[in-house]
Design a protein around this motif. Structure first.
Motif, short mmCIF file in Angstrom:
data_model
loop_
_atom_site.label_atom_id
_atom_site.label_comp_id
_atom_site.label_asym_id
_atom_site.label_seq_id
_atom_site.Cartn_x
_atom_site.Cartn_y
_atom_site.Cartn_z
N HIS A 173 -3.30 1.17 7.54
CA HIS A 173 -3.61 0.12 6.55
C HIS A 173 -5.12 0.00 6.36
N ASP A 174 -5.51 -0.42 5.15
CA ASP A 174 -6.91 -0.74 4.91
C ASP A 174 -7.31 -1.93 5.78
N LEU A 175 -8.51 -1.84 6.34
CA LEU A 175 -9.00 -2.89 7.22
C LEU A 175 -10.20 -3.63 6.63
N TYR A 176 -10.61 -3.26 5.43
CA TYR A 176 -11.83 -3.85 4.87
C TYR A 176 -11.56 -5.06 3.96
N TYR A 177 -10.31 -5.43 3.80
CA TYR A 177 -9.98 -6.65 3.06
C TYR A 177 -8.68 -7.22 3.61
N ALA A 178 -8.49 -8.51 3.45
CA ALA A 178 -7.28 -9.15 3.92
C ALA A 178 -6.11 -8.77 3.03
N ASN A 179 -4.96 -8.50 3.66
CA ASN A 179 -3.77 -8.12 2.91
C ASN A 179 -2.54 -8.55 3.70
N GLU A 180 -1.37 -8.14 3.27
CA GLU A 180 -0.16 -8.60 3.93
C GLU A 180 -0.02 -8.09 5.37
N PHE A 181 -0.82 -7.10 5.73
CA PHE A 181 -0.77 -6.53 7.08
C PHE A 181 -1.92 -7.00 7.97
N ILE A 182 -3.07 -7.27 7.34
CA ILE A 182 -4.31 -7.54 8.07
C ILE A 182 -4.87 -8.91 7.66
N GLN A 221 -7.49 -12.19 7.35
CA GLN A 221 -8.92 -12.29 7.08
C GLN A 221 -9.74 -12.39 8.36
N LYS A 222 -9.22 -13.07 9.38
CA LYS A 222 -9.99 -13.23 10.62
C LYS A 222 -10.28 -11.88 11.28
N TYR A 223 -9.37 -10.92 11.11
CA TYR A 223 -9.64 -9.60 11.70
C TYR A 223 -10.66 -8.83 10.86
N VAL A 224 -10.57 -8.98 9.54
CA VAL A 224 -11.57 -8.37 8.67
C VAL A 224 -12.95 -8.92 9.03
N ASN A 225 -13.05 -10.22 9.21
CA ASN A 225 -14.33 -10.83 9.58
C ASN A 225 -14.83 -10.30 10.92
N GLY A 236 -2.90 -11.07 15.46
CA GLY A 236 -1.79 -11.36 14.57
C GLY A 236 -1.62 -10.34 13.46
N LEU A 237 -1.81 -9.07 13.79
CA LEU A 237 -1.68 -7.99 12.82
C LEU A 237 -0.21 -7.62 12.63
#
Length: 272
Positions: free
Chosen positions: A200-209, A211-215, A260-261
């Motif tokens: 999964h893309d990790l550079y923006y928040a999405n249904e898998f990732i 926002q706190k992990y992106v930050n 919480g991924l």
């Protein structure tokens, strides 16, 4: 060596091949076994390739070199986690791995807009089953290459099972130039192909990732290949434990519970 066809040029002489992977997560499952990469040199309503142009010919062969580098990277990184991943990609050595396609529509669009058109072309023009049998392949990835110029503002992208179970065929659209400056480099190829295996893309928040992990990745200047790629012929990005988890070659990753991924699609398929 990532291209097994260089080792076994007569690989079709082995007879019918029954893969242990049966397509539960689309045309490409986990990052293991043999992956067949089919390159499709594509003309659409707004872009085309000119066979008589030295510049276009050089760019087409540059895509082949990028495949060499990106598949070697994926093979080496998978091996770090105990996976024997091999790629069959070299259409110069094996011409039946390369195709030419012409579309009346414009395919330089955002994610998924023309999935059905491209899926139908694949099904009507490529005998995937025969190629999988010939090369004893477990996975198949289709790469559409577009001769975009720098004014193109649509980045290369992927669509397949990781996006929706309805998207069985795993393909990537590689726009060779984009965003006023960039040429698609090997790290971009590897990033997009990893999507085909479930990353999964990790550079923006999405249904898998979330926002706190992106930050977190931003704050720690992450070098994860699913977070950032570089405009270089070398791939200097990290292939992390999380990437290995999402592409199905390890079963656990501590970051999934901690942040919480989403669960890996490979585990979801196993549990159902």
């Amino acid at each position: 060596m990532s291209d097994v066809s260089e080792v076994h040029p007569d690989i079709d002489l082995y007879g019918k091949y029954e893969s242990p992977y049966h397509g539960e997560q689309g045309s490409a499952g986990s990052l293991t076994g043999r992956t067949l990469i089919l390159s499709i040199i594509t003309d659409d309503a707004t872009t085309s390739w000119d066979d008589s142009s030295d510049e276009d010919s050089a760019m087409i062969f540059d895509t082949l070199d990028n495949l060499r580098i990106s598949t070697a990277y994926l093979t080496e990184q998978a091996a770090r986690f105990g996976s024997d991943a091999q790629f069959i990609w070299n259409w110069e050595l094996n011409p039946d791995l390369r195709f030419n396609a012409v579309f009346e529509e414009s395919l330089i669009t955002e994610y998924g807009d023309m999935y059905g058109v491209q899926k139908d072309w694949i099904e009507n023009n490529i005998d995937t089953a025969s190629l999988k049998n010939k090369y004893r392949a477990d996975n198949v990835i289709y790469l559409f290459f577009f001769n975009t110029d720098y004014t193109n503002q649509v980045n290369p992208w992927y669509l397949g099972y990781s996006s929706s179970p309805d998207y069985y065929i795993e393909f990537c659209n590689i726009y060779v130039r984009f965003d006023d400056y960039f040429i698609s480099k090997p790290a971009t190829y590897a990033h997009e192909m990893m999507h085909c295996f479930g990353a999964h893309d990790l550079y923006y928040a999405n249904e898998f990732i979330p926002q706190k992990y992106v930050n977190h990745l931003r704050n720690t200047y992450s070098n994860d290949i699913m977070f950032t790629v570089y405009d270089s012929k070398e791939i200097n990005n990290d292939f992390t434990e999380l990437d290995a988890y999402y592409v199905g070659i390890i079963d656990h990753c501590k970051e999934v519970r901690k942040w919480g991924l989403a669960e890996s699609e490979h585990l979801s398929a196993t549990n159902h």
